[in-house]
Motif scaffolding. Structure first.
Motif, PDB file in Angstrom:
ATOM      1  N   LEU A   5       0.810  -1.221   0.000  1.00 50.26           N
ATOM      2  CA  LEU A   5       0.000   0.000   0.000  1.00 50.26           C
ATOM      3  C   LEU A   5       0.842   1.270   0.000  1.00 50.26           C
ATOM      4  O   LEU A   5       0.490   2.257   0.632  1.00 50.26           O
ATOM      5  CB  LEU A   5      -0.960  -0.011   1.206  1.00 50.26           C
ATOM      6  CG  LEU A   5      -2.119  -1.009   1.099  1.00 50.26           C
ATOM      7  CD1 LEU A   5      -2.894  -1.048   2.399  1.00 50.26           C
ATOM      8  CD2 LEU A   5      -3.049  -0.675  -0.058  1.00 50.26           C
ATOM      9  N   ASN A   6       1.956   1.242  -0.728  1.00 51.03           N
ATOM     10  CA  ASN A   6       2.768   2.455  -0.854  1.00 51.03           C
ATOM     11  C   ASN A   6       2.064   3.375  -1.857  1.00 51.03           C
ATOM     12  O   ASN A   6       2.051   3.090  -3.052  1.00 51.03           O
ATOM     13  CB  ASN A   6       4.168   2.082  -1.355  1.00 51.03           C
ATOM     14  CG  ASN A   6       5.055   3.307  -1.534  1.00 51.03           C
ATOM     15  OD1 ASN A   6       4.588   4.446  -1.455  1.00 51.03           O
ATOM     16  ND2 ASN A   6       6.328   3.079  -1.792  1.00 51.03           N
ATOM     17  N   PRO A   7       1.463   4.503  -1.391  1.00 54.06           N
ATOM     18  CA  PRO A   7       0.683   5.339  -2.316  1.00 54.06           C
ATOM     19  C   PRO A   7       1.554   6.026  -3.368  1.00 54.06           C
ATOM     20  O   PRO A   7       1.051   6.535  -4.368  1.00 54.06           O
ATOM     21  CB  PRO A   7       0.013   6.363  -1.391  1.00 54.06           C
ATOM     22  CG  PRO A   7       0.843   6.388  -0.160  1.00 54.06           C
ATOM     23  CD  PRO A   7       1.502   5.039  -0.032  1.00 54.06           C
ATOM     24  N   LEU A   8       2.878   6.040  -3.136  1.00 54.80           N
ATOM     25  CA  LEU A   8       3.782   6.702  -4.090  1.00 54.80           C
ATOM     26  C   LEU A   8       4.103   5.819  -5.292  1.00 54.80           C
ATOM     27  O   LEU A   8       4.716   6.273  -6.252  1.00 54.80           O
ATOM     28  CB  LEU A   8       5.086   7.107  -3.389  1.00 54.80           C
ATOM     29  CG  LEU A   8       4.906   7.958  -2.122  1.00 54.80           C
ATOM     30  CD1 LEU A   8       6.237   8.212  -1.444  1.00 54.80           C
ATOM     31  CD2 LEU A   8       4.224   9.279  -2.466  1.00 54.80           C
ATOM     32  N   ARG A   9       3.719   4.538  -5.220  1.00 51.50           N
ATOM     33  CA  ARG A   9       3.988   3.617  -6.328  1.00 51.50           C
ATOM     34  C   ARG A   9       2.703   3.301  -7.076  1.00 51.50           C
ATOM     35  O   ARG A   9       1.712   2.933  -6.464  1.00 51.50           O
ATOM     36  CB  ARG A   9       4.597   2.305  -5.797  1.00 51.50           C
ATOM     37  CG  ARG A   9       5.949   2.448  -5.127  1.00 51.50           C
ATOM     38  CD  ARG A   9       7.057   2.836  -6.100  1.00 51.50           C
ATOM     39  NE  ARG A   9       7.163   1.918  -7.236  1.00 51.50           N
ATOM     40  CZ  ARG A   9       7.942   0.836  -7.250  1.00 51.50           C
ATOM     41  NH1 ARG A   9       8.672   0.522  -6.200  1.00 51.50           N
ATOM     42  NH2 ARG A   9       8.000   0.065  -8.327  1.00 51.50           N
ATOM     43  N   ARG A  10       2.748   3.460  -8.420  1.00 49.82           N
ATOM     44  CA  ARG A  10       1.565   3.105  -9.209  1.00 49.82           C
ATOM     45  C   ARG A  10       1.397   1.596  -9.242  1.00 49.82           C
ATOM     46  O   ARG A  10       2.374   0.861  -9.273  1.00 49.82           O
ATOM     47  CB  ARG A  10       1.696   3.657 -10.636  1.00 49.82           C
ATOM     48  CG  ARG A  10       1.457   5.149 -10.656  1.00 49.82           C
ATOM     49  CD  ARG A  10       0.983   5.727 -11.968  1.00 49.82           C
ATOM     50  NE  ARG A  10       0.107   4.878 -12.741  1.00 49.82           N
ATOM     51  CZ  ARG A  10       0.393   4.518 -13.996  1.00 49.82           C
ATOM     52  NH1 ARG A  10       1.528   4.891 -14.564  1.00 49.82           N
ATOM     53  NH2 ARG A  10      -0.458   3.777 -14.674  1.00 49.82           N
ATOM     54  N   TRP A  11       0.135   1.162  -9.260  1.00 47.27           N
ATOM     55  CA  TRP A  11      -0.151  -0.275  -9.245  1.00 47.27           C
ATOM     56  C   TRP A  11      -0.108  -0.797 -10.686  1.00 47.27           C
ATOM     57  O   TRP A  11      -1.112  -0.996 -11.339  1.00 47.27           O
ATOM     58  CB  TRP A  11      -1.510  -0.521  -8.601  1.00 47.27           C
ATOM     59  CG  TRP A  11      -1.803  -1.977  -8.392  1.00 47.27           C
ATOM     60  CD1 TRP A  11      -2.804  -2.704  -8.967  1.00 47.27           C
ATOM     61  CD2 TRP A  11      -1.088  -2.885  -7.549  1.00 47.27           C
ATOM     62  NE1 TRP A  11      -2.741  -4.015  -8.538  1.00 47.27           N
ATOM     63  CE2 TRP A  11      -1.698  -4.152  -7.669  1.00 47.27           C
ATOM     64  CE3 TRP A  11       0.026  -2.763  -6.714  1.00 47.27           C
ATOM     65  CZ2 TRP A  11      -1.263  -5.282  -6.984  1.00 47.27           C
ATOM     66  CZ3 TRP A  11       0.471  -3.880  -6.027  1.00 47.27           C
ATOM     67  CH2 TRP A  11      -0.158  -5.117  -6.165  1.00 47.27           C
ATOM     68  N   ASN A  12       1.124  -0.980 -11.188  1.00 46.42           N
ATOM     69  CA  ASN A  12       1.283  -1.489 -12.552  1.00 46.42           C
ATOM     70  C   ASN A  12       2.017  -2.823 -12.500  1.00 46.42           C
ATOM     71  O   ASN A  12       2.362  -3.327 -11.426  1.00 46.42           O
ATOM     72  CB  ASN A  12       2.044  -0.478 -13.423  1.00 46.42           C
ATOM     73  CG  ASN A  12       3.360  -0.053 -12.767  1.00 46.42           C
ATOM     74  OD1 ASN A  12       3.915  -0.791 -11.944  1.00 46.42           O
ATOM     75  ND2 ASN A  12       3.853   1.115 -13.121  1.00 46.42           N
TER      76      ASN A  12
END
Length: 293
Positions: free
Chosen positions: A64-71
């Motif tokens: 759940l790191n909001p700085l990383r896009r879920w790609n």
């Protein structure tokens, strides 16, 4: 005991190391960076398992790191960081001339399908319906050792609440400003555990020879997301009534990852309690008051 802790430099690892040291155990961390009381993953791969009585793996990229896009790239990192470290430790244990007596892995309650009505214990089915449940299945499979010379335990953790890290660290500011509230409908279950109890369950699993198999690392009293928001607001002396719309959660985390926040499951620590573990923070209100004090 001499305990080897993979990924022990993070939030959970720090709490576990402190508790193990306080109980007279000697801790060696496996991490990416070398340092005193540590070995690196590369050293573990090259030289095998250092002499130890027990091993734990906590390693894994924060989902759940909001700085990383879920790609796809980040998904592969999330998978690899868990599977490779687990496989590496399991292989080293299997090859060790004197294998440790206990091997403990921390995975997650994402194994169980989100539901507003179902109640899950350690024997409930799951592990096969989305990215996260399949991840837990692969992760637990990667830890399995042949034979029974080493006691094997898997702790499926809920959302870990504690001071200075974990889920609370992202939530405190909006709640302190009176802007916090339930996520989405708020009806979804919120399987939680205080960091002191997760470290406690892991220590119990390492020390108690009768503990084996799957334990749910959640508190014995379940709560919904709205009840959690209300209790956190109360602990901070604010009302928590501004809901976070699901569209915002999906925009920040991506649709697949947003499920972890917008949906939840009611998980019961039946086997954890049956092993004789006694919770320090069984109730949400007292747990949150301790954290924000």
């Amino acid at each position: 005991m001499r305990v080897l802790v993979g990924g022990g430099t993070g939030f959970i690892g720090t709490a576990l190391s402190q508790l193990l040291n306080a109980r007279g155990h000697e801790v060696t961390l496996v991490s990416r960076q070398p340092g005193p009381g540590r070995i690196t993953w590369d050293e573990l791969a090259a030289s095998g398992l250092p002499s130890c009585d027990a091993a734990v793996n906590l390693a894994g990229q924060n989902i759940l790191n909001p700085l990383r896009r879920w790609n796809e790239t980040f998904q592969k990192e999330v998978l690899r960081s868990r599977l490779e470290t687990t496989q590496l430790l399991a292989k080293a244990i299997t090859k060790a001339p004197q294998p440790p007596k206990a091997w403990v892995l921390v995975t997650g309650v994402a194994y169980y399908q989100p539901s507003l009505t179902a109640e899950y214990d350690e024997d409930s089915p799951g592990g096969d319906f989305d990215f996260f449940s399949n991840l837990v299945t692969k992760w637990e499979a990667a830890a399995r050792l042949p034979g029974d010379s080493t006691r094997q335990v898997v702790v499926r953790s809920g959302v870990v609440l504690g001071r200075g890290g974990g889920a609370i660290s992202h939530m405190l500011l909006p709640f302190r400003l009176g802007l916090g509230g339930p996520i989405g409908s708020g009806h979804q279950f919120f399987p939680w555990i205080h960091i002191g109890d997760l470290a406690g369950i892991l220590t119990h699993a390492l020390e108690a020879n009768h503990v084996h198999g799957v334990l749910n690392g959640v508190a014995p009293s379940s709560a919904t997301n709205a009840e959690f928001a209300q209790a956190l607001g109360a602990a901070l002396g604010h009302r928590a009534f501004i809901p976070v719309p699901s569209t915002i959660v999906q925009a920040v985390f991506g649709r697949e990852r947003a499920i972890m926040l917008l949906e939840g499951q009611k998980v019961i620590p039946r086997r954890t309690l049956a092993t004789g573990y006694q919770y320090s923070f069984p109730e949400l209100g007292a747990a949150l008051k301790e954290i924000v004090a």
